[in-house]
Design a protein around this motif. Sequence first.
Motif, PDB file in Angstrom:
ATOM      1  N   TYR A 186       0.846  -1.199   0.000  1.00  0.00           N
ATOM      2  CA  TYR A 186       0.000   0.000   0.000  1.00  0.00           C
ATOM      3  C   TYR A 186       0.880   1.248   0.000  1.00  0.00           C
ATOM      4  N   TYR A 187       0.576   2.135  -0.934  1.00  0.00           N
ATOM      5  CA  TYR A 187       1.339   3.362  -1.102  1.00  0.00           C
ATOM      6  C   TYR A 187       0.448   4.581  -0.863  1.00  0.00           C
ATOM      7  N   CYS A 188       1.018   5.604  -0.317  1.00  0.00           N
ATOM      8  CA  CYS A 188       0.298   6.865  -0.248  1.00  0.00           C
ATOM      9  C   CYS A 188       0.942   7.856  -1.204  1.00  0.00           C
ATOM     10  N   SER A 189       0.136   8.765  -1.665  1.00  0.00           N
ATOM     11  CA  SER A 189       0.622   9.852  -2.493  1.00  0.00           C
ATOM     12  C   SER A 189      -0.014  11.146  -2.009  1.00  0.00           C
ATOM     13  N   ALA A 190       0.648  12.253  -2.290  1.00  0.00           N
ATOM     14  CA  ALA A 190       0.140  13.550  -1.866  1.00  0.00           C
ATOM     15  C   ALA A 190       0.590  14.620  -2.838  1.00  0.00           C
ATOM     16  N   ARG A 191      -0.282  15.580  -3.046  1.00  0.00           N
ATOM     17  CA  ARG A 191       0.058  16.746  -3.855  1.00  0.00           C
ATOM     18  C   ARG A 191       0.523  17.828  -2.892  1.00  0.00           C
ATOM     19  N   ILE A 192       1.807  18.130  -2.980  1.00  0.00           N
ATOM     20  CA  ILE A 192       2.456  18.945  -1.957  1.00  0.00           C
ATOM     21  C   ILE A 192       3.043  20.210  -2.561  1.00  0.00           C
ATOM     22  N   SER A 193       2.926  21.271  -1.819  1.00  0.00           N
ATOM     23  CA  SER A 193       3.559  22.532  -2.180  1.00  0.00           C
ATOM     24  C   SER A 193       4.636  22.840  -1.146  1.00  0.00           C
ATOM     25  N   ALA A 194       5.847  23.005  -1.625  1.00  0.00           N
ATOM     26  CA  ALA A 194       6.947  23.405  -0.742  1.00  0.00           C
ATOM     27  C   ALA A 194       7.246  24.886  -0.993  1.00  0.00           C
ATOM     28  N   PRO A 195       7.904  25.558  -0.066  1.00  0.00           N
ATOM     29  CA  PRO A 195       8.206  26.979  -0.249  1.00  0.00           C
ATOM     30  C   PRO A 195       8.943  27.233  -1.559  1.00  0.00           C
ATOM     31  N   GLY A 196       8.408  28.152  -2.362  1.00  0.00           N
ATOM     32  CA  GLY A 196       9.071  28.512  -3.603  1.00  0.00           C
ATOM     33  C   GLY A 196       8.883  27.550  -4.741  1.00  0.00           C
ATOM     34  N   THR A 197       8.039  26.540  -4.572  1.00  0.00           N
ATOM     35  CA  THR A 197       7.850  25.557  -5.642  1.00  0.00           C
ATOM     36  C   THR A 197       6.375  25.449  -6.010  1.00  0.00           C
ATOM     37  N   VAL A 198       6.119  24.794  -7.116  1.00  0.00           N
ATOM     38  CA  VAL A 198       4.751  24.529  -7.537  1.00  0.00           C
ATOM     39  C   VAL A 198       4.304  23.207  -6.922  1.00  0.00           C
ATOM     40  N   TRP A 199       3.044  22.900  -7.103  1.00  0.00           N
ATOM     41  CA  TRP A 199       2.525  21.647  -6.588  1.00  0.00           C
ATOM     42  C   TRP A 199       3.243  20.461  -7.240  1.00  0.00           C
ATOM     43  N   GLU A 200       3.520  19.471  -6.407  1.00  0.00           N
ATOM     44  CA  GLU A 200       4.236  18.294  -6.884  1.00  0.00           C
ATOM     45  C   GLU A 200       3.600  17.058  -6.259  1.00  0.00           C
ATOM     46  N   ASP A 201       3.439  16.011  -7.069  1.00  0.00           N
ATOM     47  CA  ASP A 201       2.903  14.751  -6.567  1.00  0.00           C
ATOM     48  C   ASP A 201       4.055  13.881  -6.070  1.00  0.00           C
ATOM     49  N   LEU A 202       3.991  13.512  -4.805  1.00  0.00           N
ATOM     50  CA  LEU A 202       5.030  12.686  -4.201  1.00  0.00           C
ATOM     51  C   LEU A 202       4.437  11.362  -3.724  1.00  0.00           C
ATOM     52  N   TRP A 203       5.303  10.365  -3.606  1.00  0.00           N
ATOM     53  CA  TRP A 203       4.907   9.019  -3.207  1.00  0.00           C
ATOM     54  C   TRP A 203       5.753   8.533  -2.042  1.00  0.00           C
ATOM     55  N   GLY A 204       5.132   7.712  -1.213  1.00  0.00           N
ATOM     56  CA  GLY A 204       5.876   7.004  -0.196  1.00  0.00           C
ATOM     57  C   GLY A 204       6.450   5.714  -0.760  1.00  0.00           C
ATOM     58  N   ARG A 205       7.156   4.971   0.099  1.00  0.00           N
ATOM     59  CA  ARG A 205       7.796   3.735  -0.355  1.00  0.00           C
ATOM     60  C   ARG A 205       6.917   2.516  -0.148  1.00  0.00           C
ATOM     61  N   GLY A 206       5.820   2.678   0.528  1.00  0.00           N
ATOM     62  CA  GLY A 206       4.882   1.580   0.662  1.00  0.00           C
ATOM     63  C   GLY A 206       5.010   0.806   1.957  1.00  0.00           C
ATOM     64  N   THR A 207       3.908   0.140   2.316  1.00  0.00           N
ATOM     65  CA  THR A 207       3.901  -0.750   3.467  1.00  0.00           C
ATOM     66  C   THR A 207       3.139  -2.015   3.075  1.00  0.00           C
ATOM     67  N   GLN A 208       3.672  -3.148   3.468  1.00  0.00           N
ATOM     68  CA  GLN A 208       3.101  -4.425   3.060  1.00  0.00           C
ATOM     69  C   GLN A 208       1.915  -4.793   3.942  1.00  0.00           C
ATOM     70  N   VAL A 209       0.834  -5.179   3.308  1.00  0.00           N
ATOM     71  CA  VAL A 209      -0.328  -5.723   4.011  1.00  0.00           C
ATOM     72  C   VAL A 209      -0.547  -7.148   3.504  1.00  0.00           C
ATOM     73  N   THR A 210      -0.577  -8.083   4.423  1.00  0.00           N
ATOM     74  CA  THR A 210      -0.799  -9.481   4.072  1.00  0.00           C
ATOM     75  C   THR A 210      -1.987 -10.007   4.851  1.00  0.00           C
ATOM     76  N   VAL A 211      -2.966 -10.520   4.125  1.00  0.00           N
ATOM     77  CA  VAL A 211      -4.164 -11.071   4.749  1.00  0.00           C
ATOM     78  C   VAL A 211      -4.144 -12.574   4.512  1.00  0.00           C
ATOM     79  N   SER A 212      -3.964 -13.306   5.587  1.00  0.00           N
ATOM     80  CA  SER A 212      -3.825 -14.751   5.463  1.00  0.00           C
ATOM     81  C   SER A 212      -4.130 -15.415   6.792  1.00  0.00           C
ATOM     82  N   SER A 213      -4.676 -16.622   6.702  1.00  0.00           N
ATOM     83  CA  SER A 213      -4.928 -17.389   7.918  1.00  0.00           C
ATOM     84  C   SER A 213      -3.754 -18.325   8.205  1.00  0.00           C
TER      85      SER A 213
END
Length: 123
Positions: free
Chosen positions: A96-123
């Motif tokens: 599972y990854y998150c993304s965000a549209r971020i504005s930093a000082p002096g910059t335009v909006w930028e889409d950034l991504w995280g590195r992800g986290t594993q979700v495992t559903v199993s018995s």
Amino acid sequence: QVQLVESGGGLVQPGGSLRLSCAASGSISDINDMAWYRQIPGKEREFVGHISSRDRWYVADSVKGRFTIARDNPKNSVWTMYLQMDNLNPEDTAIYYCSARISAPGTVWEDLWGRGTQVTVSS
């Protein structure tokens, strides 16, 4: 430098719940939209859900009624978004990854991504 870090993944039994977090930190002026995606190795990344800056959210049909999204106001310069996942099933197993549209000082909006986290559903 801005970074997004996902956390909260792990192994859970079918029918169980997990809450993922996505923390955005660094030199951030503002965050607009945020979103969750997931990916199974070898397959395309799949949209999970989205939340606007006004806290309006929606999720994909595949998780509707089971997943919800929320976000906090920034605290100590950290912006956090959550994915509450209930009644999980094995088909939810993915990175599972998150993304965000971020504005930093002096910059335009930028889409950034995280590195992800594993979700495992199993018995």
